[in-house]
Design an enzyme around this catalytic site. Sequence first.
Site, PDB file in Angstrom:
ATOM      1  N   LYS A 211       0.957  -1.500   0.050  1.00  0.00           N
ATOM      2  CA  LYS A 211      -0.187   0.181  -0.460  1.00  0.00           C
ATOM      3  C   LYS A 211       0.665   1.169  -0.092  1.00  0.00           C
ATOM      4  CE  LYS A 211      -3.600  -2.638   2.549  1.00  0.00           C
ATOM      5  NZ  LYS A 211      -5.081  -3.099   3.537  1.00  0.00           N
TER       6      LYS A 211
ATOM      7  N   ASP B 177     -10.805   2.725   4.001  1.00  0.00           N
ATOM      8  CA  ASP B 177     -11.310   1.072   3.787  1.00  0.00           C
ATOM      9  C   ASP B 177     -13.329   1.199   4.127  1.00  0.00           C
ATOM     10  OD1 ASP B 177      -9.474  -0.497   3.452  1.00  0.00           O
ATOM     11  OD2 ASP B 177      -9.468  -1.162   5.439  1.00  0.00           O
TER      12      ASP B 177
ATOM     13  N   GLN C 251      -4.812  -1.186   9.458  1.00  0.00           N
ATOM     14  CA  GLN C 251      -5.031  -2.915   8.968  1.00  0.00           C
ATOM     15  C   GLN C 251      -5.496  -3.945   9.844  1.00  0.00           C
ATOM     16  OE1 GLN C 251      -2.791  -3.300   5.277  1.00  0.00           O
ATOM     17  NE2 GLN C 251      -3.782  -5.621   5.925  1.00  0.00           N
TER      18      GLN C 251
END
Length: 283
Positions: free
Chosen positions: A51, A118, A95
């Site tokens: 990422k 997200d 994460q």
Amino acid sequence: MILDGKELSKKIKAQLKLEVETFKNKTGKTPKLAVVLVGDDPASAIYVKNKKNACKFVGITSEVKVLDKSTTQTELESVLSTLNSDKTVNGILLQLPLPNGLNERQALNCIDPQKDVDGLTTVNMGKLLTNEQGLTPCTPTGIMELFNEYNINLDGKHVVVINRSLLVGKPLEQMLLKKNATVTICHSHTKNIASLTKNADIIVTAVGKKNFLTKSMVKKNAIIIDVAIVRDENGICGDADFKNLTKKAEFITPVPGGVGPLTIAMLLKNTIKAFKNQNNLTD
Ligand code: NAP
């Protein structure tokens, strides 16, 4: 025919790179993503590195906060709330999975929905359900980009999704319904999955089991989207028996090189979207 997610993600990233340059010239500001990684899970560390590299490619600034696996819920939430109030940070990604003992939902909901790149906060999930503008989860959004790129019309199609997680199946169901598809969701308690997949025009599989989806389970010329990532001694593969299914399907995504690269491209897209919203910018 192969649905080439890698190629599409390159195309999207090239567009995003131009967009970031334009905004930088216009405002003097650069979008910034903050990634919070708790613990030392090796797979998570690889995802975070990928990422970070992708951000660098398009010109997004990234910052990774690595927290010890002994971090408490209060400490984690305090890090997230500091990032919420940091005006230089446009997107926050926690994460997953978190180490045992930490409450994932509670931590996700500490993220400001405007920075939730997200799309996993309860607020953004709710907006998806009610057709309001919000940030949407990266993997299903990437799958929808793939349908769009290859002109796959979803109207009236029967789509069988084998997954009911918040990351994949549930948000994808909403996106497919919005495009007038008829959606069947399968999971580990579904009886006789083959009887459902055999009738599907499109199958999206995200189970995480090698060779889960075989030739006998699909009708000729079906479209297969393989989301799963399975690691074994030969490297990475998906759920689908790719070699045999390529001969039967009209379209199929490979693993690697299918949905995975698009997930990252959508994270970048969401970060730029969040930046634009926070700076009242249009295109
Ligand atoms: P998850 O939460 O564990 O979901 C797995 C789903 O598969 C669940 O809905 C589960 O049913 C279902 N399932 C398990 N065994 C089954 C069986 N025998 N028959 C039918 N359904 C079964 O995992 P996830 O986070 O959604 O991820 C799923 C897969 O996608 C993983 O391989 C992951 O690595 C991959 N993934 C890839 C990307 C990408 O960017 N390519 C992104 C996210 C995830 P229950 O709900 O009943 O347990």
